[in-house]
Design an enzyme around this catalytic site. Structure first.
Site, PDB file in Angstrom:
ATOM      1  N   ARG A  44       0.842  -1.201   0.000  1.00 23.10           N
ATOM      2  CA  ARG A  44       0.000   0.000   0.000  1.00 23.10           C
ATOM      3  C   ARG A  44       0.867   1.238   0.000  1.00 23.10           C
ATOM      4  NH1 ARG A  44      -4.379  -2.015   4.509  1.00 23.10           N
ATOM      5  NH2 ARG A  44      -4.795  -3.969   3.426  1.00 23.10           N
ATOM      6  N   SER A 144      -7.797  -1.850   1.074  1.00 27.29           N
ATOM      7  CA  SER A 144      -8.758  -2.293   2.082  1.00 27.29           C
ATOM      8  C   SER A 144      -9.537  -1.145   2.716  1.00 27.29           C
ATOM      9  CB  SER A 144      -8.022  -3.121   3.129  1.00 27.29           C
ATOM     10  OG  SER A 144      -8.931  -3.710   4.015  1.00 27.29           O
ATOM     11  N   HIS A 145      -9.306  -0.935   3.992  1.00 27.33           N
ATOM     12  CA  HIS A 145     -10.072   0.042   4.766  1.00 27.33           C
ATOM     13  C   HIS A 145      -9.416   1.421   4.773  1.00 27.33           C
ATOM     14  CE1 HIS A 145      -7.097  -2.202   6.957  1.00 27.33           C
ATOM     15  NE2 HIS A 145      -6.904  -1.118   7.687  1.00 27.33           N
ATOM     16  N   ASP A 325     -15.977  -2.912   4.882  1.00 29.39           N
ATOM     17  CA  ASP A 325     -14.916  -1.954   4.539  1.00 29.39           C
ATOM     18  C   ASP A 325     -14.796  -1.811   3.015  1.00 29.39           C
ATOM     19  OD1 ASP A 325     -13.694  -4.334   3.864  1.00 29.39           O
ATOM     20  OD2 ASP A 325     -11.727  -3.729   4.585  1.00 29.39           O
ATOM     21  N   ASP A 327     -13.006  -3.069   0.638  1.00 27.34           N
ATOM     22  CA  ASP A 327     -12.983  -4.240  -0.243  1.00 27.34           C
ATOM     23  C   ASP A 327     -13.894  -5.363   0.260  1.00 27.34           C
ATOM     24  OD1 ASP A 327     -11.243  -4.687   1.903  1.00 27.34           O
ATOM     25  OD2 ASP A 327     -10.050  -6.128   0.777  1.00 27.34           O
ATOM     26  N   ASP A 329     -14.225  -7.120   2.996  1.00 31.95           N
ATOM     27  CA  ASP A 329     -13.878  -8.287   3.817  1.00 31.95           C
ATOM     28  C   ASP A 329     -14.052  -8.043   5.308  1.00 31.95           C
ATOM     29  OD1 ASP A 329     -11.682  -6.641   3.939  1.00 31.95           O
ATOM     30  OD2 ASP A 329     -10.189  -8.180   3.431  1.00 31.95           O
ATOM     31  N   ARG A 330     -14.033  -6.775   5.734  1.00 30.61           N
ATOM     32  CA  ARG A 330     -14.253  -6.509   7.170  1.00 30.61           C
ATOM     33  C   ARG A 330     -15.738  -6.310   7.451  1.00 30.61           C
ATOM     34  NH1 ARG A 330      -9.557  -2.669   9.768  1.00 30.61           N
ATOM     35  NH2 ARG A 330      -7.843  -4.049   9.205  1.00 30.61           N
ATOM     36  N   THR A 392      -1.464 -11.714  13.890  1.00 28.69           N
ATOM     37  CA  THR A 392      -2.401 -10.883  13.152  1.00 28.69           C
ATOM     38  C   THR A 392      -2.215 -11.085  11.650  1.00 28.69           C
ATOM     39  OG1 THR A 392      -2.506  -9.239  14.885  1.00 28.69           O
ATOM     40  CG2 THR A 392      -2.985  -8.476  12.664  1.00 28.69           C
ATOM     41  N   GLU A 419     -10.791 -12.043  13.723  1.00 26.85           N
ATOM     42  CA  GLU A 419      -9.818 -11.139  14.319  1.00 26.85           C
ATOM     43  C   GLU A 419     -10.516  -9.939  14.936  1.00 26.85           C
ATOM     44  OE1 GLU A 419      -5.936 -10.884  11.959  1.00 26.85           O
ATOM     45  OE2 GLU A 419      -7.461 -10.940  10.418  1.00 26.85           O
ATOM     46  N   SER A 421      -9.752  -7.068  14.479  1.00 28.36           N
ATOM     47  CA  SER A 421      -9.749  -5.993  13.495  1.00 28.36           C
ATOM     48  C   SER A 421     -10.940  -6.096  12.542  1.00 28.36           C
ATOM     49  CB  SER A 421      -8.437  -6.010  12.719  1.00 28.36           C
ATOM     50  OG  SER A 421      -8.216  -7.295  12.156  1.00 28.36           O
ATOM     51  N   LYS A 432     -11.319 -13.203   4.963  1.00 29.20           N
ATOM     52  CA  LYS A 432     -12.437 -12.858   5.812  1.00 29.20           C
ATOM     53  C   LYS A 432     -13.551 -12.308   4.923  1.00 29.20           C
ATOM     54  CE  LYS A 432     -10.064  -8.582   7.160  1.00 29.20           C
ATOM     55  NZ  LYS A 432      -8.714  -8.870   6.702  1.00 29.20           N
TER      56      LYS A 432
HETATM   57  C1  G6P Z   1      -5.658  -6.569   7.339  1.00 24.74           C
HETATM   58  C2  G6P Z   1      -5.581  -8.044   7.335  1.00 24.74           C
HETATM   59  C3  G6P Z   1      -6.101  -8.571   8.636  1.00 24.74           C
HETATM   60  C4  G6P Z   1      -5.350  -7.973   9.787  1.00 24.74           C
HETATM   61  C5  G6P Z   1      -5.326  -6.495   9.692  1.00 24.74           C
HETATM   62  C6  G6P Z   1      -4.358  -5.962  10.698  1.00 24.74           C
HETATM   63  O1  G6P Z   1      -6.984  -6.161   7.425  1.00 24.74           O
HETATM   64  O2  G6P Z   1      -6.337  -8.568   6.285  1.00 24.74           O
HETATM   65  O3  G6P Z   1      -5.998  -9.950   8.635  1.00 24.74           O
HETATM   66  O4  G6P Z   1      -5.921  -8.311  11.001  1.00 24.74           O
HETATM   67  O5  G6P Z   1      -4.930  -6.086   8.424  1.00 24.74           O
HETATM   68  O6  G6P Z   1      -4.113  -4.659  10.449  1.00 24.74           O
HETATM   69  P1  G6P Z   1      -2.963  -3.907  11.217  1.00 24.74           P
HETATM   70  O7  G6P Z   1      -3.099  -2.513  10.702  1.00 24.74           O
HETATM   71  O8  G6P Z   1      -3.308  -4.012  12.677  1.00 24.74           O
HETATM   72  O9  G6P Z   1      -1.668  -4.573  10.876  1.00 24.74           O
HETATM   73 ZN    ZN Z   2     -10.431  -5.086   3.747  1.00 23.31          ZN
END
Ligand code: G6P
Ligand code: ZN
Length: 612
Positions: A44, A144-145, A325, A327, A329-330, A392, A419, A421, A432
């Site tokens: 990213r 992603s988010h 989110d 994409d 998945d969240r 994670t 998770e 998250s 997810k």
């Molecule tokens: C992404 C991954 C998740 C993970 C998250 C952690 O969303 O797909 O599997 O839990 O990142 O994010 P972080 O910013 O805490 O590393």
């Molecule tokens: Zn995502």
């Protein structure tokens, strides 16, 4: 562009318009660009970096060539024949798809599949890869988010042939190749792939390489139909006492929600909120948590800290609220006046497995990321099934799912994982799945209300959650995020914890007493690969003997600076105390931990930027 995304969710099917572009393959000299190391979930960067506006020419091309060379190396030196390329619709999605298709075609990828409008949620890509044995990988364009648009993030990740995100062996090699790349292959001259062409349209980029426009929904919807009882959910959805509000946050999950909730299950159109994908997510931050899903949170009768707003009549609110989110998945799950933490949601889904057809016979195993709460563990213990604690990152669940090594030679080994998250899912795909989580909750509500007479108020999300706490005790949980911290400062906090509380002797007699410190590392029980430095854990004891825990971890998903995450957890058996709001219940613990690690002094941050 994303604005033109087919609004109904149904994709026009017409085979096969053939347009052909005859272009020459060229090998373009390039130089390595530093910093192409993928993080927790792909690479990213600010979109301007990908666009080449910050001085690095051929950013996308360098990355994709390195990715493809890595994929070829693990495929006996042959380039994968079939690859899917899709994105979450964020700014630069369409241009990036064009660039990537040219690099793939020039390298000899024969069959490139791109969804209508170039948009697909991450779980849908995973499902599509798994549905066709031909598809060897998926290039997913998403951050992603993280926000999108000029000045914001863009990202690319790669999923392998079972639909799972590429592991560290792959991304390390990709990175290594990016540091010595000398040229990439692409097509000479202008190539314009019409992403809004009908399903089945084929565009020949070279005599041996064709792009096919595919239906983004079909494979994914088929998978969901196997997980859940669609006819029963559809009947339940017609009960006048039930209503749902789904917040797509203008990401890729929106059209999938429309397709499933409205077109398959027959819910009213009004259940969709912000379900049209926008390149800048409507200037929002497409992360479904209490801070960034503020509108949904309010519509569900919640205050920003997740507690019920005492001034709202809960009876007027939707039964279930869910957000996805960027994409898709969240997920965030809420009931009227009730925010369900992701860790609780996971535990409750586990306890209610019989409501979900996919888990027929009960899940054979469950897993959570280490910083997630132990709410899942106590349910798993009651069910007598193994519960794994992983680093994670969703990729760590892949090996555990359906593992013959762990679960023996049975064919059917349903697995549940999640998770803190805001990620929840199962072995139905290898990512997810935000919409899956919403449907899991519809199923749980449906089962809880099978005996509720028509016209009577439903057993609510809040009822389900409070009953769960009464049965198992409550794991109070919340997370503080300190975003935009200087990387050196963030590292000095982690170093201090290591030297003082992990390596050092602990002699603490504070009120909330620090009893031990450890650094989490993990050995995969299937392939024995290891991951170290996956979070620093401080264990505490309250004066009454109750255990509590604080985990410190640096985010692996940011694109600039560092984010320190502080995960707070405290177990409470006493039912009388379950009603308290989590941030309030955990405030003293947070203060104590933050003071011990000198976070304020070392980073200059007075307060977290997000509490969720
Ligand atoms: C992404 C991954 C998740 C993970 C998250 C952690 O969303 O797909 O599997 O839990 O990142 O994010 P972080 O910013 O805490 O590393
Ligand atoms: Zn995502």
């Amino acid at each position: 562009g994303a604005d033109a995304f087919v609004p109904s969710g149904k994709v026009p099917r017409a085979f096969t318009t053939l347009s052909s572009t005859t272009v020459k393959i060229s090998e373009v000299p390039t130089t390595p660009i530093p910093g192409m190391k993928p993080g927790t979930s792909g690479l990213r960067k600010k979109v301007e970096v990908w666009q080449g506006k910050t001085g690095e020419k051929y950013y996308v091309e360098n990355f994709i060539q390195s990715l493809l060379d890595t994929a070829s190396a693990s495929n006996g030196g042959r380039v994968p024949e079939t690859i899917i390329v899709a994105g979450d619709g964020r700014y630069f999605n369409d241009e990036a798809i064009q660039i990537i298709c040219c690099v793939l075609a020039a390298n000899g990828v024969k069959d490139i599949r791109v969804p209508v409008a170039g948009i697909m949620s991450t779980p849908a890509v995973s499902a599509a890869i798994r549905a066709s044995p031909d598809i060897k990988g998926g290039i997913i364009l998403t951050a992603s988010h993280n926000p999108g648009g000029p000045g914001e993030d863009f990202g690319i990740k790669y999923n392998l042939e079972y639909g799972q995100p590429a592991g560290e062996d792959f991304t390390d090699e990709l990175y290594e190749r990016s540091t010595r790349i000398q040229s990439f292959k692409t097509l000479e001259g202008a190539v314009d792939i019409d992403l809004n062409a009908k399903v089945g349209t084929q565009i020949h980029l070279t005599p041996s390489s064709v792009v096919t426009i595919i239906d983004p929904f079909e494979d994914y919807v088929n998978v969901l139909k196997k997980c859940f009882d669609f006819p029963a959910m559809s009947a339940f959805g017609k009960r006048p006492e039930f209503s749902l509000l789904f917040d797509g946050m203008h990401g890729a999950g929106g059209p999938f929600a429309r397709r499933v909730l409205v077109e398959e299950l027959g819910l009213d159109e009004s259940c969709l909120f912000r379900c049209n994908p926008l390149p800048d997510f409507g200037k929002g931050h497409p992360d479904p948590n209490l801070t960034y899903a503020a509108e949904l949170v309010k519509k569900m009768g919640l205050l920003p800290d997740g507690s019920a707003d005492p001034n709202v009549d809960l009876k007027q609110l939707p039964t279930l609220g869910a957000a996805n989110d960027g994409d898709g998945d969240r997920n965030l799950i809420a009931g009227a006046g009730c925010f369900v933490t992701p860790s609780d949601s996971l535990a409750i889904i586990c306890d209610n497995w019989s409501a979900i057809p996919h888990f027929a016979g009960g899940p054979k195993g469950v897993a959570r990321s280490m910083p997630s709460s132990a709410a899942l563990d106590v349910v798993a213990e009651a069910l007598g099934i193994p519960c794994f604690s992983t680093p994670t990152g969703w990729k760590f669940f892949g090996n555990l799912m359906s593992s013959k090594e762990l679960f023996g030679k049975t064919d059917y080994t349903p697995f549940l994982c999640g998770e803190e998250s805001f990620g929840t899912g199962s072995d139905h795909i290898r990512e997810k799945d935000g919409l899956w989580a919403a449907l899991a909750w519809v199923s749980i509500l449906m089962a809880a209300n099978k005996d509720t007479p028509q016209g009577q108020p439903l057993v609510s999300v809040r009822d389900i959650v409070t009953r769960h706490w009464a049965k198992y005790g409550r794991h109070f949980y919340c997370r503080y995020d300190y975003e935009g911290v200087d990387s050196n400062d963030a590292n000095s906090v982690m170093d201090l914890i290591r030297s003082e509380f992990v390596a050092g002797e602990i002699a603490d007699n504070g009120d909330i007493q620090l009893v031990s410190g450890e650094e989490f590392s993990y050995t995969d029980p299937v392939d024995f690969s290891t991951a170290s430095k996956q979070g620093l854990i401080l264990n505490f004891t309250y004066p009454n003997g109750d255990p509590a825990r604080v985990v410190f971890r640096l985010s692996g998903t940011g694109s600039a600076g560092a984010t320190i995450r502080v995960y707070l957890e405290k177990y409470e058996k006493d039912i009388e105390k379950h009603g308290e709001s989590a941030p309030v219940a955990l405030k003293n613990l947070a203060n104590r931990a933050i003071e011990l690690v000198q976070l304020q002094k070392l980073t200059g941050c007075d307060a977290p930027t997000v509490i969720t």
